[in-house]
Design a protein around this motif. Structure first.
Motif, PDB file in Angstrom:
ATOM      1  N   VAL A  11     -10.522  55.936  16.939  1.00 29.56           N
ATOM      2  CA  VAL A  11      -9.855  56.111  15.790  1.00 29.56           C
ATOM      3  C   VAL A  11     -10.058  54.947  14.990  1.00 29.56           C
ATOM      4  CG1 VAL A  11      -7.361  56.282  14.674  1.00 29.56           C
ATOM      5  CG2 VAL A  11      -8.049  57.626  16.786  1.00 29.56           C
ATOM      6  N   LEU A  12     -10.134  53.813  15.503  1.00 29.45           N
ATOM      7  CA  LEU A  12      -9.957  52.396  14.789  1.00 29.45           C
ATOM      8  C   LEU A  12     -11.655  52.150  14.214  1.00 29.45           C
ATOM      9  CD1 LEU A  12      -7.884  49.974  17.197  1.00 29.45           C
ATOM     10  CD2 LEU A  12      -7.221  51.034  14.804  1.00 29.45           C
ATOM     11  N   LEU A  13     -12.456  52.642  15.146  1.00 29.47           N
ATOM     12  CA  LEU A  13     -13.889  52.690  14.743  1.00 29.47           C
ATOM     13  C   LEU A  13     -14.303  53.341  13.595  1.00 29.47           C
ATOM     14  CD1 LEU A  13     -15.566  52.488  18.228  1.00 29.47           C
ATOM     15  CD2 LEU A  13     -15.501  50.449  16.609  1.00 29.47           C
ATOM     16  N   ARG A  14     -13.666  54.578  13.568  1.00 33.38           N
ATOM     17  CA  ARG A  14     -14.036  55.436  12.427  1.00 33.38           C
ATOM     18  C   ARG A  14     -13.235  55.082  11.320  1.00 33.38           C
ATOM     19  NH1 ARG A  14     -14.056  62.252  11.751  1.00 33.38           N
ATOM     20  NH2 ARG A  14     -14.575  62.152   9.601  1.00 33.38           N
ATOM     21  N   ILE A  15     -12.038  54.482  11.374  1.00 39.54           N
ATOM     22  CA  ILE A  15     -11.246  53.783   9.988  1.00 39.54           C
ATOM     23  C   ILE A  15     -12.110  52.617   9.647  1.00 39.54           C
ATOM     24  CG2 ILE A  15      -9.336  52.424   9.469  1.00 39.54           C
ATOM     25  CD1 ILE A  15      -7.828  54.228  11.046  1.00 39.54           C
ATOM     26  N   GLY A  16     -12.897  51.982  10.701  1.00 36.41           N
ATOM     27  CA  GLY A  16     -13.570  50.785  10.186  1.00 36.41           C
ATOM     28  C   GLY A  16     -14.847  51.115   9.575  1.00 36.41           C
TER      29      GLY A  16
ATOM     30  N   PRO B  10     -15.173  61.389  26.991  1.00 39.50           N
ATOM     31  CA  PRO B  10     -15.999  61.981  25.904  1.00 39.50           C
ATOM     32  C   PRO B  10     -15.123  62.915  24.987  1.00 39.50           C
ATOM     33  CG  PRO B  10     -17.370  62.148  27.917  1.00 39.50           C
ATOM     34  CD  PRO B  10     -16.028  61.480  28.275  1.00 39.50           C
ATOM     35  N   TRP B  11     -14.117  63.858  25.821  1.00 45.49           N
ATOM     36  CA  TRP B  11     -13.248  64.741  25.215  1.00 45.49           C
ATOM     37  C   TRP B  11     -12.138  63.896  24.330  1.00 45.49           C
ATOM     38  CZ3 TRP B  11      -8.131  65.187  25.532  1.00 45.49           C
ATOM     39  CH2 TRP B  11      -7.550  66.282  25.012  1.00 45.49           C
ATOM     40  N   SER B  12     -11.558  62.887  24.685  1.00 43.54           N
ATOM     41  CA  SER B  12     -10.602  62.179  24.164  1.00 43.54           C
ATOM     42  C   SER B  12     -11.218  61.460  22.938  1.00 43.54           C
ATOM     43  CB  SER B  12      -9.629  61.436  25.027  1.00 43.54           C
ATOM     44  OG  SER B  12     -10.521  60.320  25.707  1.00 43.54           O
ATOM     45  N   ALA B  13     -12.218  60.828  23.162  1.00 40.70           N
ATOM     46  CA  ALA B  13     -12.972  60.275  22.245  1.00 40.70           C
ATOM     47  C   ALA B  13     -13.231  61.094  21.142  1.00 40.70           C
ATOM     48  CB  ALA B  13     -14.041  59.397  22.655  1.00 40.70           C
ATOM     49  N   MET B  14     -13.770  62.278  21.281  1.00 38.47           N
ATOM     50  CA  MET B  14     -14.320  63.291  19.970  1.00 38.47           C
ATOM     51  C   MET B  14     -13.021  63.665  19.406  1.00 38.47           C
ATOM     52  SD  MET B  14     -16.474  64.734  18.284  1.00 38.47           S
ATOM     53  CE  MET B  14     -18.036  64.492  19.169  1.00 38.47           C
ATOM     54  N   VAL B  15     -12.055  64.378  20.108  1.00 33.47           N
ATOM     55  CA  VAL B  15     -10.729  64.613  19.612  1.00 33.47           C
ATOM     56  C   VAL B  15      -9.986  63.723  18.641  1.00 33.47           C
ATOM     57  CG1 VAL B  15      -8.415  65.799  19.913  1.00 33.47           C
ATOM     58  CG2 VAL B  15     -10.531  66.621  21.326  1.00 33.47           C
ATOM     59  N   SER B  16     -10.029  62.346  19.290  1.00 37.18           N
ATOM     60  CA  SER B  16      -9.472  61.431  18.359  1.00 37.18           C
ATOM     61  C   SER B  16     -10.252  61.021  17.180  1.00 37.18           C
ATOM     62  CB  SER B  16      -9.107  60.206  19.420  1.00 37.18           C
ATOM     63  OG  SER B  16      -8.338  60.434  20.517  1.00 37.18           O
ATOM     64  N   TRP B  17     -11.548  61.051  17.386  1.00 36.30           N
ATOM     65  CA  TRP B  17     -12.354  60.776  16.109  1.00 36.30           C
ATOM     66  C   TRP B  17     -12.369  61.762  15.023  1.00 36.30           C
ATOM     67  CZ3 TRP B  17     -16.645  62.858  13.590  1.00 36.30           C
ATOM     68  CH2 TRP B  17     -17.326  62.090  12.861  1.00 36.30           C
ATOM     69  N   LEU B  18     -12.090  62.771  15.440  1.00 36.52           N
ATOM     70  CA  LEU B  18     -11.883  64.091  14.302  1.00 36.52           C
ATOM     71  C   LEU B  18     -10.564  64.081  13.767  1.00 36.52           C
ATOM     72  CD1 LEU B  18     -13.498  67.070  16.395  1.00 36.52           C
ATOM     73  CD2 LEU B  18     -14.629  65.772  14.465  1.00 36.52           C
ATOM     74  N   ALA B  19      -9.596  63.608  14.524  1.00 36.52           N
ATOM     75  CA  ALA B  19      -8.203  63.204  14.204  1.00 36.52           C
ATOM     76  C   ALA B  19      -8.322  62.128  13.048  1.00 36.52           C
ATOM     77  CB  ALA B  19      -7.365  63.081  15.060  1.00 36.52           C
ATOM     78  N   ALA B  20      -8.996  61.230  13.292  1.00 34.40           N
ATOM     79  CA  ALA B  20      -9.303  60.246  12.255  1.00 34.40           C
ATOM     80  C   ALA B  20      -9.602  60.593  11.037  1.00 34.40           C
ATOM     81  CB  ALA B  20     -10.062  58.999  12.811  1.00 34.40           C
ATOM     82  N   GLY B  21     -10.327  61.801  11.167  1.00 35.64           N
ATOM     83  CA  GLY B  21     -10.834  62.152   9.748  1.00 35.64           C
ATOM     84  C   GLY B  21      -9.772  62.708   9.080  1.00 35.64           C
ATOM     85  N   LEU B  22      -8.488  62.807   9.435  1.00 36.61           N
ATOM     86  CA  LEU B  22      -7.474  63.522   8.555  1.00 36.61           C
ATOM     87  C   LEU B  22      -6.962  62.335   7.585  1.00 36.61           C
ATOM     88  CD1 LEU B  22      -5.587  65.493  11.515  1.00 36.61           C
ATOM     89  CD2 LEU B  22      -7.128  66.444   9.588  1.00 36.61           C
ATOM     90  N   LEU B  23      -7.291  61.286   7.977  1.00 39.76           N
ATOM     91  CA  LEU B  23      -6.710  60.046   7.198  1.00 39.76           C
ATOM     92  C   LEU B  23      -7.950  59.954   6.000  1.00 39.76           C
ATOM     93  CD1 LEU B  23      -6.068  57.333   9.750  1.00 39.76           C
ATOM     94  CD2 LEU B  23      -4.493  58.805   8.337  1.00 39.76           C
ATOM     95  N   ILE B  24      -7.472  60.775   4.742  1.00 41.89           N
ATOM     96  CA  ILE B  24      -8.412  60.871   3.639  1.00 41.89           C
ATOM     97  C   ILE B  24      -8.439  59.499   2.842  1.00 41.89           C
ATOM     98  CG2 ILE B  24      -8.810  62.211   1.464  1.00 41.89           C
ATOM     99  CD1 ILE B  24      -6.949  64.295   2.868  1.00 41.89           C
ATOM    100  N   THR B  25      -9.770  59.279   2.420  1.00 44.05           N
ATOM    101  CA  THR B  25      -9.766  57.910   1.776  1.00 44.05           C
ATOM    102  C   THR B  25     -10.738  58.394   0.494  1.00 44.05           C
ATOM    103  OG1 THR B  25     -12.161  57.682   2.812  1.00 44.05           O
ATOM    104  CG2 THR B  25     -10.021  56.599   3.928  1.00 44.05           C
ATOM    105  N   GLU B  26     -10.464  57.101  -0.322  1.00 47.52           N
ATOM    106  CA  GLU B  26     -11.087  57.442  -1.687  1.00 47.52           C
ATOM    107  C   GLU B  26     -11.701  56.272  -2.022  1.00 47.52           C
ATOM    108  OE1 GLU B  26      -8.387  58.470  -4.489  1.00 47.52           O
ATOM    109  OE2 GLU B  26      -7.074  57.184  -4.407  1.00 47.52           O
ATOM    110  N   ARG B  27     -12.558  56.200  -3.118  1.00 45.01           N
ATOM    111  CA  ARG B  27     -13.248  54.614  -3.450  1.00 45.01           C
ATOM    112  C   ARG B  27     -12.240  54.150  -4.648  1.00 45.01           C
ATOM    113  NH1 ARG B  27     -19.510  53.972  -5.250  1.00 45.01           N
ATOM    114  NH2 ARG B  27     -19.095  51.811  -5.751  1.00 45.01           N
ATOM    115  N   VAL B  28     -12.157  52.804  -4.628  1.00 41.57           N
ATOM    116  CA  VAL B  28     -11.364  52.282  -5.703  1.00 41.57           C
ATOM    117  C   VAL B  28     -11.902  52.327  -6.968  1.00 41.57           C
ATOM    118  CG1 VAL B  28     -10.035  50.145  -6.209  1.00 41.57           C
ATOM    119  CG2 VAL B  28     -10.061  50.893  -3.812  1.00 41.57           C
ATOM    120  N   PRO B  29     -11.383  52.794  -8.065  1.00 39.18           N
ATOM    121  CA  PRO B  29     -12.358  52.903  -9.322  1.00 39.18           C
ATOM    122  C   PRO B  29     -12.808  51.764  -9.724  1.00 39.18           C
ATOM    123  CG  PRO B  29     -10.211  54.137  -9.396  1.00 39.18           C
ATOM    124  CD  PRO B  29     -10.008  53.356  -7.845  1.00 39.18           C
ATOM    125  N   GLY B  30     -14.079  51.610 -10.132  1.00 41.59           N
ATOM    126  CA  GLY B  30     -14.689  50.316 -10.459  1.00 41.59           C
ATOM    127  C   GLY B  30     -14.988  49.279  -9.354  1.00 41.59           C
TER     128      GLY B  30
END
Length: 256
Positions: free
Chosen positions: A18-23, A94-114
């Motif tokens: 999770v932390l690596l995907r956020i990173g 492998p299973w827990s890493a994959m599921v947790s990595w996919l879950a981290a994708g639920l944390l939607i991000t966006e680019r700061v304008p400019g």
């Protein structure tokens, strides 16, 4: 290290995924925006994504290498008069890493304008619900890793394999002598069983029983099933220590 301990050690690696995907989202993605070459930027992005999954999974596999050796024996459940095998730890990382990595994708991000920066999408209560969704997935991962119920059971009636949700039982009296064949290697996913035909003139029915998550040596398991198919008089002794000692002496296996 017990199989249960090895499975629980997958939890910190799941959190790492999770932390690596956020990173990757907050550090690597903005970095790729500053790279002039599109090909290099895509390569760096792909490497970061792959690494955030592979590193936690491989880390757990390396840490639990010895614990993943499947023993040529069963556990004894004397209360239920059965032989059992717990869940194997090999799949946990492998299973827990994959599921947790996919879950981290639920944390939607966006680019700061400019700017070449990323932030969490904070429209309304979206961030709160996204975080709660990730936490819920991690709780499910923990519950699955904590589940120590037998994945495989041998009793007087037959062989039972249980998945995360449901199980499947094959009765001894439905199987034909001579099988299942011994697997080619120690690691295997299915046990090929030959069942009696539904009609006297019919052909034997081949069934595949998924046993890859059971913590037991493949050769020993196949030999044990073959032994009880061919020796019905021994089935009533299943679940006792003397019978397990006798079975290990007769069937043997790669490890004891």
């Amino acid at each position: 290290m017990t199989p249960r301990t090895a499975r629980l050690l997958a939890l910190p690696f799941a959190l790492a995924a999770v932390l690596l995907r956020i990173g990757v989202e907050f550090w690597l993605k903005p970095l790729t925006w500053r790279i002039d070459s599109t090909a290099v930027a895509l390569l760096a992005w792909a490497a970061g994504i792959a690494g955030s999954i592979v590193v936690p999974a491989v880390g757990h596999l390396l840490l639990t290498r010895e614990a993943r050796r499947r023993p040529a024996t069963f556990r004894i459940d004397s209360a239920g008069r059965r032989f059992t095998a717990p869940a194997a730890p090999a799949w946990a990382g492998p299973w827990s890493a994959m599921v947790s990595w996919l879950a981290a994708g639920l944390l939607i991000t966006e680019r700061v304008p400019g700017e070449d920066r990323v932030r969490f999408f904070e429209s309304g209560d979206a961030l709160v619900w996204n975080v709660l969704a990730v936490v819920a997935v991690l709780v499910v991962v923990l519950l699955v890793l904590l589940d120590d119920r037998p994945r495989l059971t041998l009793d007087e009636a037959g062989i039972t394999v249980r998945g995360l949700v449901r199980g499947r039982t094959v009765r001894w009296d439905r199987l034909l002598p001579g099988g299942p064949p011994a697997p080619a290697g120690k690691a295997f996913a299915t046990l090929v069983l030959s069942e009696q035909p539904s009609t006297p003139a019919g052909r034997p029915v081949s069934r595949s029983l998924a046993v890859g998550t059971a913590y037991v040596d493949a050769v020993f398991l196949a030999g044990s099933v073959r032994h009880y198919v061919e020796h019905p008089e021994r089935r009533s002794a299943i679940g006792t220590a003397p019978e397990l000692d006798r079975l290990r002496a007769i069937v043997g296996g790669a490890d004891s």
